[in-house]
Design a protein around this motif. Structure first.
Motif, PDB file in Angstrom:
ATOM      1  N   SER A   1       0.825  -1.207   0.000  1.00 49.88           N
ATOM      2  CA  SER A   1       0.000   0.000   0.000  1.00 49.88           C
ATOM      3  C   SER A   1       0.859   1.257   0.000  1.00 49.88           C
ATOM      4  N   GLN A   2       0.229   2.369  -0.267  1.00 51.81           N
ATOM      5  CA  GLN A   2       0.915   3.652  -0.258  1.00 51.81           C
ATOM      6  C   GLN A   2       1.483   3.951   1.120  1.00 51.81           C
ATOM      7  N   THR A   3       0.870   3.396   2.165  1.00 50.50           N
ATOM      8  CA  THR A   3       1.323   3.677   3.529  1.00 50.50           C
ATOM      9  C   THR A   3       2.406   2.717   4.009  1.00 50.50           C
TER      10      THR A   3
ATOM     11  N   ILE B   1       1.229   5.084  -5.508  1.00 53.53           N
ATOM     12  CA  ILE B   1       0.146   5.918  -4.995  1.00 53.53           C
ATOM     13  C   ILE B   1      -1.153   5.116  -5.017  1.00 53.53           C
ATOM     14  N   SER B   2      -1.965   5.313  -4.006  1.00 55.81           N
ATOM     15  CA  SER B   2      -3.255   4.639  -3.947  1.00 55.81           C
ATOM     16  C   SER B   2      -4.183   5.198  -5.020  1.00 55.81           C
TER      17      SER B   2
ATOM     18  N   THR C   1      -1.665   1.579  -6.219  1.00 60.76           N
ATOM     19  CA  THR C   1      -1.987   0.584  -5.210  1.00 60.76           C
ATOM     20  C   THR C   1      -3.433   0.802  -4.772  1.00 60.76           C
TER      21      THR C   1
ATOM     22  N   THR D   1       5.060  10.865  -6.949  1.00 62.25           N
ATOM     23  CA  THR D   1       5.640   9.921  -7.897  1.00 62.25           C
ATOM     24  C   THR D   1       7.145  10.110  -8.001  1.00 62.25           C
TER      25      THR D   1
END
Length: 186
Positions: A126-128, A148-149, A183, A165
């Motif tokens: 995930s982005q996190t 990036i989500s 993501t 990005t």
């Protein structure tokens, strides 16, 4: 060079969600009884037939969203004692690279388990999730997908997307097995 074709499918431990709902499947797993075993027998058989049909189309890999094996859904103990032994057995003889997808949720705390599964060619985090730590957890032999989500794209300005990005690509520029990707539940 030829493009890699990957087909999305639900894995045999996630397919029961489509039949019983997340709550119903979670209850079966928590009970550890014959209902769970029966359900897994059904979904494993279906998954194998479905995979055989997908492989006949010439795909190179299969992307498996993992909505169940996430730290927000199950405990590490359940992942280690119930999910992993089943997936190790099923994934062990598939003969196709599998790409596990986080579905937008944090995946990191289970990545060390995922890295032990057979035929895992890559992981979408995930982005996190921290990309450097994720790379360390899965090793250098697998492709790491991150970015990036997709669910958050409309929340960002074009400039923010460009900066995010650029930051990700700069941070991962020396990783030859990193692929920038959207993501999340896209």
């Amino acid at each position: 060079a030829r493009a890699v074709i990957a087909a999305p499918m639900l894995g045999p431990f996630d397919l029961p969600i489509m039949i019983a709902g997340l709550g119903g499947w979670l209850n079966m797993v928590l009970d550890q009884g014959r209902e769970m075993d029966r359900m897994l027998g059904i979904t494993e058989a279906f998954f194998r037939k479905w995979l055989a049909a997908v492989l006949e189309t010439g795909v190179d890999a299969v992307v498996l969203p993992s909505p169940f094996m996430l730290p927000g859904i199950i405990t590490r103990h359940i992942a280690e004692t119930t999910v992993m032994p089943f997936l190790e057995r099923v994934y062990g003889d598939l003969g196709v690279p599998l790409i596990l997808h986080c579905t937008g949720a944090r995946f990191f705390s289970f990545l060390d388990l995922v890295a032990k599964l057979p035929n895992i060619g890559g992981v979408v985090v995930s982005q996190t999730d921290d990309l450097t730590k994720s790379r360390e957890a899965i090793g250098n032999q697998r492709v790491l997908f991150g970015g990036i989500s997709a669910a958050r794209l409309l929340d960002y300005s074009e400039r923010t997307i460009e900066l995010l990005t650029g930051s990700i690509l700069d941070r991962m520029k020396d990783d030859p097995s990193f692929v920038f990707s959207l993501t999340g539940p896209d």
